[in-house]
Scaffold this motif. Structure first.
Motif, PDB file in Angstrom:
ATOM      1  N   THR A   1       0.867   4.196  10.577  1.00  0.00           N
ATOM      2  CA  THR A   1       0.650   3.420  11.802  1.00  0.00           C
ATOM      3  C   THR A   1       1.005   1.939  11.640  1.00  0.00           C
ATOM      4  OG1 THR A   1      -1.655   2.896  11.261  1.00  0.00           O
ATOM      5  CG2 THR A   1      -1.244   4.910  12.563  1.00  0.00           C
ATOM      6  N   GLY A   2       1.006   1.465  10.405  1.00  0.00           N
ATOM      7  CA  GLY A   2       1.244   0.042  10.170  1.00  0.00           C
ATOM      8  C   GLY A   2       0.012  -0.811  10.394  1.00  0.00           C
ATOM      9  N   TYR A   3      -1.131  -0.164  10.630  1.00  0.00           N
ATOM     10  CA  TYR A   3      -2.369  -0.910  10.833  1.00  0.00           C
ATOM     11  C   TYR A   3      -2.916  -1.414   9.503  1.00  0.00           C
ATOM     12  CZ  TYR A   3      -2.905   0.430  15.736  1.00  0.00           C
ATOM     13  OH  TYR A   3      -2.741   0.570  17.079  1.00  0.00           O
ATOM     14  N   HIS A   4      -3.494  -2.605   9.537  1.00  0.00           N
ATOM     15  CA  HIS A   4      -4.106  -3.192   8.347  1.00  0.00           C
ATOM     16  C   HIS A   4      -5.589  -2.881   8.277  1.00  0.00           C
ATOM     17  CE1 HIS A   4      -0.812  -6.088   7.115  1.00  0.00           C
ATOM     18  NE2 HIS A   4      -0.328  -5.437   8.141  1.00  0.00           N
TER      19      HIS A   4
ATOM     20  N   ILE B   1       0.840  -1.209   0.000  1.00  0.00           N
ATOM     21  CA  ILE B   1       0.000   0.000   0.000  1.00  0.00           C
ATOM     22  C   ILE B   1       0.872   1.255   0.000  1.00  0.00           C
ATOM     23  CG2 ILE B   1      -0.395   0.340   2.483  1.00  0.00           C
ATOM     24  CD1 ILE B   1      -3.050   0.676  -0.299  1.00  0.00           C
ATOM     25  N   ASN B   2       2.027   1.189   0.624  1.00  0.00           N
ATOM     26  CA  ASN B   2       2.965   2.316   0.590  1.00  0.00           C
ATOM     27  C   ASN B   2       3.412   2.571  -0.853  1.00  0.00           C
ATOM     28  OD1 ASN B   2       4.522   4.376   1.737  1.00  0.00           O
ATOM     29  ND2 ASN B   2       6.290   3.033   1.941  1.00  0.00           N
ATOM     30  N   PHE B   3       3.657   1.504  -1.599  1.00  0.00           N
ATOM     31  CA  PHE B   3       4.021   1.604  -3.008  1.00  0.00           C
ATOM     32  C   PHE B   3       2.869   2.163  -3.843  1.00  0.00           C
ATOM     33  CE2 PHE B   3       3.902  -0.502  -7.193  1.00  0.00           C
ATOM     34  CZ  PHE B   3       5.060   0.017  -7.761  1.00  0.00           C
ATOM     35  N   MET B   4       1.631   1.716  -3.522  1.00  0.00           N
ATOM     36  CA  MET B   4       0.442   2.118  -4.279  1.00  0.00           C
ATOM     37  C   MET B   4      -0.106   3.492  -3.895  1.00  0.00           C
ATOM     38  SD  MET B   4      -0.601  -0.287  -6.443  1.00  0.00           S
ATOM     39  CE  MET B   4      -2.264   0.275  -6.673  1.00  0.00           C
ATOM     40  N   ALA B   5       0.278   4.017  -2.729  1.00  0.00           N
ATOM     41  CA  ALA B   5      -0.315   5.254  -2.194  1.00  0.00           C
ATOM     42  C   ALA B   5      -0.394   6.409  -3.200  1.00  0.00           C
ATOM     43  CB  ALA B   5       0.422   5.681  -0.931  1.00  0.00           C
ATOM     44  N   PRO B   6       0.629   6.659  -4.008  1.00  0.00           N
ATOM     45  CA  PRO B   6       0.523   7.781  -4.963  1.00  0.00           C
ATOM     46  C   PRO B   6      -0.656   7.674  -5.929  1.00  0.00           C
ATOM     47  CG  PRO B   6       2.805   7.083  -4.758  1.00  0.00           C
ATOM     48  CD  PRO B   6       1.970   6.055  -4.021  1.00  0.00           C
TER      49      PRO B   6
ATOM     50  N   VAL C   1      -6.730   8.364   4.685  1.00  0.00           N
ATOM     51  CA  VAL C   1      -6.818   7.170   5.521  1.00  0.00           C
ATOM     52  C   VAL C   1      -5.711   6.192   5.143  1.00  0.00           C
ATOM     53  CG1 VAL C   1      -8.271   5.234   6.227  1.00  0.00           C
ATOM     54  CG2 VAL C   1      -9.273   7.504   5.940  1.00  0.00           C
ATOM     55  N   ILE C   2      -5.421   6.062   3.858  1.00  0.00           N
ATOM     56  CA  ILE C   2      -4.315   5.198   3.429  1.00  0.00           C
ATOM     57  C   ILE C   2      -3.001   5.716   4.004  1.00  0.00           C
ATOM     58  CG2 ILE C   2      -2.936   4.508   1.419  1.00  0.00           C
ATOM     59  CD1 ILE C   2      -5.613   4.238  -0.099  1.00  0.00           C
ATOM     60  N   THR C   3      -2.815   7.023   3.989  1.00  0.00           N
ATOM     61  CA  THR C   3      -1.612   7.619   4.577  1.00  0.00           C
ATOM     62  C   THR C   3      -1.512   7.247   6.057  1.00  0.00           C
ATOM     63  OG1 THR C   3      -1.656   9.446   2.998  1.00  0.00           O
ATOM     64  CG2 THR C   3      -0.415   9.801   5.033  1.00  0.00           C
ATOM     65  N   LYS C   4      -2.630   7.312   6.760  1.00  0.00           N
ATOM     66  CA  LYS C   4      -2.670   6.938   8.184  1.00  0.00           C
ATOM     67  C   LYS C   4      -2.285   5.470   8.368  1.00  0.00           C
ATOM     68  CE  LYS C   4      -6.116   8.310  10.937  1.00  0.00           C
ATOM     69  NZ  LYS C   4      -7.390   8.390  11.678  1.00  0.00           N
TER      70      LYS C   4
ATOM     71  N   GLY D   1     -18.344   0.524  10.896  1.00  0.00           N
ATOM     72  CA  GLY D   1     -17.785  -0.474   9.998  1.00  0.00           C
ATOM     73  C   GLY D   1     -16.278  -0.474  10.095  1.00  0.00           C
ATOM     74  N   ILE D   2     -15.682  -1.105   9.112  1.00  0.00           N
ATOM     75  CA  ILE D   2     -14.230  -1.252   9.095  1.00  0.00           C
ATOM     76  C   ILE D   2     -13.728  -1.089   7.669  1.00  0.00           C
ATOM     77  CG2 ILE D   2     -14.280  -3.762   8.823  1.00  0.00           C
ATOM     78  CD1 ILE D   2     -11.967  -3.736  10.960  1.00  0.00           C
ATOM     79  N   LEU D   3     -12.555  -0.493   7.545  1.00  0.00           N
ATOM     80  CA  LEU D   3     -11.875  -0.375   6.257  1.00  0.00           C
ATOM     81  C   LEU D   3     -10.542  -1.084   6.411  1.00  0.00           C
ATOM     82  CD1 LEU D   3     -11.677   0.918   3.381  1.00  0.00           C
ATOM     83  CD2 LEU D   3     -10.373   2.743   4.478  1.00  0.00           C
ATOM     84  N   SER D   4     -10.339  -2.108   5.601  1.00  0.00           N
ATOM     85  CA  SER D   4      -9.082  -2.854   5.675  1.00  0.00           C
ATOM     86  C   SER D   4      -8.271  -2.628   4.402  1.00  0.00           C
ATOM     87  CB  SER D   4      -9.361  -4.342   5.848  1.00  0.00           C
ATOM     88  OG  SER D   4      -9.913  -4.871   4.659  1.00  0.00           O
ATOM     89  N   LEU D   5      -7.005  -2.972   4.470  1.00  0.00           N
ATOM     90  CA  LEU D   5      -6.176  -2.886   3.275  1.00  0.00           C
ATOM     91  C   LEU D   5      -6.725  -3.806   2.191  1.00  0.00           C
ATOM     92  CD1 LEU D   5      -2.590  -2.696   4.800  1.00  0.00           C
ATOM     93  CD2 LEU D   5      -3.872  -0.884   3.661  1.00  0.00           C
TER      94      LEU D   5
END
Length: 180
Positions: A135-138, A12-17, A128-131, A151-155
């Protein structure tokens, strides 16, 4: 041979842009199923709930329904790292998680993670993706203004959105992949 593995946070760090210029809000992709467990519930009951529902995480809520912590399958790790006996499973979940945090401080020198990460349905997905990357949270819990879980948002949800956008692009050959 294999040189290494890529985990969800690295990916996700790679995909963030890709998400920087999108107009996607959390409400467009989060799952509205919430499995709450009260702070005073015995830990063993929380694990049983996760197993019976096929879930990897629960929202730990106080008496008002406000989310206070996250509880996930990785929380069983305390047994293996700290060589705990089974009696800790009979602790209230709040005490169990406190014990786990204490163990993390002892073994790592300090605990760097907050007990929970939350966002709102109207929040911008990019933020939220940046967060999540920081944080390293999935998973991030989606809450209302009273901090009650919606609800929940997961990677995995984010990756599913990307996969659907790519699939849609393939179905419309020649058009560009749109995450809008």
């Amino acid at each position: 041979g294999m040189k290494g593995m890529i985990d969800q946070i690295m990916f996700i760090n790679f995909m963030a842009p890709v998400f920087q210029d999108t107009k996607i809000q959390v409400k467009d992709i989060f799952r509205s199923s919430v499995l709450p467990v009260k702070t005073d519930e015995h830990t063993v009951k929380a694990f049983e709930l996760m197993v019976s529902k096929g879930s990897s995480g629960l929202a730990v809520v106080d008496e008002t329904g406000m989310i206070t912590q996250n509880f996930s399958t990785s929380d069983i790790k305390i047994f293996f790292d700290a060589k705990q006996n089974l009696s800790v499973l009979h602790l209230p979940i709040e005490d169990y998680l406190a014990k786990k945090a204490d163990h993390a401080k002892e073994t790592k020198g300090h605990s760097t993670r907050a007990p929970i990460s939350v966002c709102h349905a109207e929040d911008d997905l990019n933020g939220v993706i940046t967060k999540m990357v920081k944080t390293g949270y999935h998973r991030v819990w989606v809450v209302d203004l009273d901090k009650k879980p919606l609800g929940i948002l997961s990677l995995t949800d984010v990756f599913r959105k990307v996969a659907h956008a790519i699939k849609d692009e393939d179905a419309h050959k020649g058009s560009t992949c749109s995450l809008q």
